[in-house]
Scaffold this active site. Structure first.
Site, mmCIF file in Angstrom:
data_model
loop_
_atom_site.group_PDB
_atom_site.id
_atom_site.type_symbol
_atom_site.label_atom_id
_atom_site.label_comp_id
_atom_site.label_asym_id
_atom_site.label_seq_id
_atom_site.Cartn_x
_atom_site.Cartn_y
_atom_site.Cartn_z
ATOM 1 N N HIS A 148 0.831 -1.213 0.000
ATOM 2 C CA HIS A 148 0.000 0.000 0.000
ATOM 3 C C HIS A 148 0.866 1.264 0.000
ATOM 4 O O HIS A 148 0.790 2.090 -0.914
ATOM 5 C CB HIS A 148 -0.871 0.039 1.252
HETATM 6 C C1 BDR Z 1 -2.875 0.997 5.374
HETATM 7 O O1 BDR Z 1 -3.102 0.539 6.699
HETATM 8 C C2 BDR Z 1 -1.877 0.235 7.302
HETATM 9 O O2 BDR Z 1 -1.970 -0.901 8.093
HETATM 10 C C3 BDR Z 1 -0.868 0.132 6.195
HETATM 11 O O3 BDR Z 1 0.404 0.524 6.678
HETATM 12 C C4 BDR Z 1 -1.399 1.090 5.173
HETATM 13 O O4 BDR Z 1 -0.964 2.406 5.422
HETATM 14 C C5 BDR Z 1 -3.593 0.049 4.416
HETATM 15 O O5 BDR Z 1 -4.960 0.032 4.686
#
Ligand code: BDR
Ligand code: CA
Length: 309
Positions: free
Chosen positions: A238
């Site tokens: 992500h």
């Molecule tokens: C986001 O949530 C976090 O756990 C990850 O680092 C990312 O920023 C994804 O939904």
């Protein structure tokens, strides 16, 4: 010219990869500060983790400032079920060699923005948007210096914390609403695109075989056994998408859209309603990224990560 940026983050495994990619950006980015926020784990731990990653990447010159301990309104929800008890489970990293910089993250964001040239500075939030919202509320004079905000958060479709909400927006929807309403250019990386950026088992093996400590740490995090089948189909990168976009925007495609964050109580809280087809006839407040050339993204990421210690 190097693009000046601040990374606001809650490391977190994919945050760690994003930070490392920024350290490996060569002459493309000028990382002015890392600011931490509560999210994947509490802020005391995200700050320790940012320092550990900074040590790993040999980026001691970049100050790390600790930020908000919790969301604006709601109690903090964390995600140890994804990242492990310390947020970087499997990385095998020692405690930090160095300490954080004095001054709260919000003060640092305000000071760095005020000191920026008229070209402005790019803010890269990779966690809940609490620090940015506080900075914008405390010091609205910095807004003209915010060249753009390139963020990971939200979803065009299903959420990952609730059916409606993605984690970063779910944790602090009120902060997200302030940021999406701030009037500055926003590039949004929601789950619609980041779930296309899946590090496969083959990618993870290649990263582990790079022969550097960075590769070993990432390999350790992404091969750690996890409960509930998490990670069996690969690992969504992500947060690295945000940094990759700064380096290689040609790999991504999106649309200018109106985005609204739901803050009301109930099952839709934290939802980002993205008017992809312009039905609401509202002015766009974000460029929403919808697709990525994932194969090329991983080729370039792996090439960059190979340059680190
Ligand atoms: C986001 O949530 C976090 O756990 C990850 O680092 C990312 O920023 C994804 O939904
Ligand atoms: Ca994150």
């Amino acid at each position: 010219m190097r693009e000046p940026i601040i990374i606001d983050t809650d490391p977190g495994q994919d945050d760690a990869v994003a930070l490392l990619l920024a350290f490996a950006a060569g002459d493309r980015l000028a990382l002015r500060a890392i600011t931490t926020v509560a999210g994947n784990v509490p802020v005391a731990q995200t700050t320790i983790n940012a320092l550990r990653i900074r040590d790993l990447g040999g980026a001691d010159i970049v100050p790390v400032h600790a930020g908000a301990e919790g969301p604006l309104v709601f109690p903090l929800e964390t995600a140890e079920f994804v990242c492990g008890p310390d947020g970087l489970a499997g990385a095998g990293l020692p405690p930090p060699k160095s300490t954080r910089a004095p001054g709260h993250a919000v003060e640092a964001i305000i000071a760095i923005c005020r000191a920026a040239s008229d070209d402005g500075i790019t803010l890269c939030p990779l966690g809940p948007l609490t620090n940015l919202a506080l900075a914008f509320r405390l010091a609205p004079d910095i807004l003209p210096k915010v060249k753009r905000i390139v963020l990971m958060g939200g979803a065009i479709g299903l959420g990952n914390m609730t059916p409606a909400a993605e984690f970063n927006v779910h944790v602090d929807p009120h902060a997200a609403a302030i940021v999406f309403d701030c009037g500055r250019p926003i590039v949004m990386f929601g789950l619609g695109v980041t779930l296309q950026a899946i590090a496969s088992h083959e990618h993870v093996e290649r990263i582990g075989a790079l022969g550097n400590a960075t590769g070993r740490a990432i390999h350790g995090m992404l091969t750690r056994p996890r409960p509930g089948g998490l990670g069996t189909a690969g690992h969504p990168m992500h947060d690295p998408c945000v940094i990759a976009y700064l380096l290689w925007p040609e790999l991504f495609a999106g649309r200018d859209c109106f985005v609204e964050v739901e803050t009301g109580a109930g099952p839709l809280c934290g939802r980002t309603t993205i008017d992809w087809n312009g039905r609401l006839r509202q002015p766009a407040n974000a460029h929403v990224i919808g697709s990525v050339e994932a194969h090329e993204l991983f080729e370039r990421m792996i090439e960059r990560l190979a340059t680190l210690p």
